[in-house]
Write a protein that holds these residues in place. Structure first.
Motif, short mmCIF file in Angstrom:
data_model
loop_
_atom_site.label_atom_id
_atom_site.label_comp_id
_atom_site.label_asym_id
_atom_site.label_seq_id
_atom_site.Cartn_x
_atom_site.Cartn_y
_atom_site.Cartn_z
N ALA A 30 1.29 7.74 -8.14
CA ALA A 30 1.33 7.93 -6.84
C ALA A 30 2.03 9.15 -6.51
N HIS A 37 3.91 11.22 -4.22
CA HIS A 37 4.78 11.20 -2.89
C HIS A 37 4.75 12.65 -2.32
N ILE A 68 -2.77 7.37 -5.48
CA ILE A 68 -2.58 6.94 -4.13
C ILE A 68 -1.67 8.03 -3.45
N VAL A 118 1.55 8.52 -0.90
CA VAL A 118 2.64 7.89 -0.41
C VAL A 118 3.72 8.74 0.12
N GLU A 123 12.74 4.01 4.02
CA GLU A 123 11.37 4.62 3.88
C GLU A 123 11.00 4.40 2.42
N GLU A 151 9.97 1.14 0.96
CA GLU A 151 8.47 1.08 1.33
C GLU A 151 7.42 1.68 0.46
N VAL A 152 7.80 3.12 -0.10
CA VAL A 152 7.24 3.72 -0.98
C VAL A 152 6.90 2.85 -2.27
N ASP A 208 7.40 -0.27 -2.58
CA ASP A 208 6.77 -1.30 -2.67
C ASP A 208 5.33 -1.15 -2.56
N ALA A 209 4.95 -0.08 -2.06
CA ALA A 209 3.50 0.38 -1.82
C ALA A 209 2.85 0.66 -3.06
N VAL A 210 3.58 1.46 -4.13
CA VAL A 210 3.21 1.49 -5.59
C VAL A 210 3.21 0.55 -6.15
N SER A 234 2.35 -2.66 -4.98
CA SER A 234 1.40 -3.23 -4.51
C SER A 234 -0.10 -2.96 -4.83
N ALA A 235 -0.31 -1.50 -5.02
CA ALA A 235 -1.44 -0.90 -5.30
C ALA A 235 -1.65 -1.12 -6.87
#
Length: 254
Positions: A43, A45, A68, A70, A79, A82-83, A85-87, A89-90
């Protein structure tokens, strides 16, 4: 079962996942590229340079990797939640967090603007605390948390007072967190680069100043981002017996 078997950690059988803060440029970019070559899902960032992070992630995917981009302010816990969480999730989870994101503002202590001082410490100290707090809760067994300090905490160059103070705080957080994660099989270390040829380092320095710093290193050159990425790759992967340490990747600069 033999004693050696009891203390041997079985290598992971699933691809590892790494989040690299500040991954869109400089040392962070080199770290992303190295971990991607090592087979990590990465990820990338970014705080402000979304295009560079997206371009890097897209290139890794085009080369057959997993990546990805982020974005988020490292000092903002909402914030960065959320980062993380996104990692997760992916990619299904997080094994390694490499926190390269930071800023450098140079001035003599006597004349340092205190608003600039607060901005520096918000990013470098609070940002590290926020990222480490989230990493401590999220990184899976067998993982690694890698913070970034600087060799200037030892060389004590003039004009680096506020920056060195922020990175000394990072070292303190690193050593304490390593001990707080006892029993988790998660290592926590910091990498302290010496003079490294990145835009952050080169900004505001003339050719003579850069040449003088290169000569000060026993290897007589500036470090390259790839030099630092090698150290990170070791701590992220095979370096499981290195924990609670600050590794000075500086070519011997004392």
């Amino acid at each position: 079962m033999s004693t050696s078997a009891l203390h041997h950690r079985t290598p992971p059988t699933t691809p590892r996942v790494a989040l690299v803060t500040g991954g869109s440029g400089g040392i962070g970019r080199a770290v992303v590229e190295r971990l991607a070559r090592d087979g990590y899902a990465v990820a990338v960032h970014y705080a402000g340079n979304r295009n560079a992070a997206t371009e890097l992630a897209d290139r890794i995917v085009a080369d057959g990797g997993r990546a990805i981009a982020v974005g988020g302010d490292v000092a903002d816990e909402a914030e960065m939640t959320e980062v993380f969480d996104a990692v997760a999730s992916a990619f299904g989870g997080i094994d390694v967090v490499v926190h390269t994101a930071g800023i450098m503002i140079l001035a003599p202590i006597q004349s340092m603007d205190l608003d600039a001082f607060d901005r520096l410490h918000r990013t470098n100290v609070r940002g590290t605390f926020v990222v480490d707090q989230l990493a401590a809760a999220r990184v899976r067994e067998g993982g690694a948390i890698i913070n970034f300090s600087t060799t200037v905490t030892r060389t004590s160059f003039p004009n680096y007072g506020a920056y060195a103070a922020s990175k000394a705080a990072v070292e303190g957080l690193t050593l304490v967190l390593a001990r707080e994660l006892r029993g988790r099989d998660v290592t926590v270390n910091a990498v302290a680069p010496g003079p490294t040829a990145t835009p952050l380092f080169l900004d505001g320095k003339d050719d003579a100043a850069v040449a003088a710093l290169a000569r000060a290193v026993p290897l007589e050159r500036l470090g390259q981002p790839d030099d630092i990425a090698e150290t990170v790759a070791f701590l992220a992967g095979p370096g499981r017996w290195v924990n609670g340490q600050v590794l000075f990747a500086n070519g011997g600069l004392a």
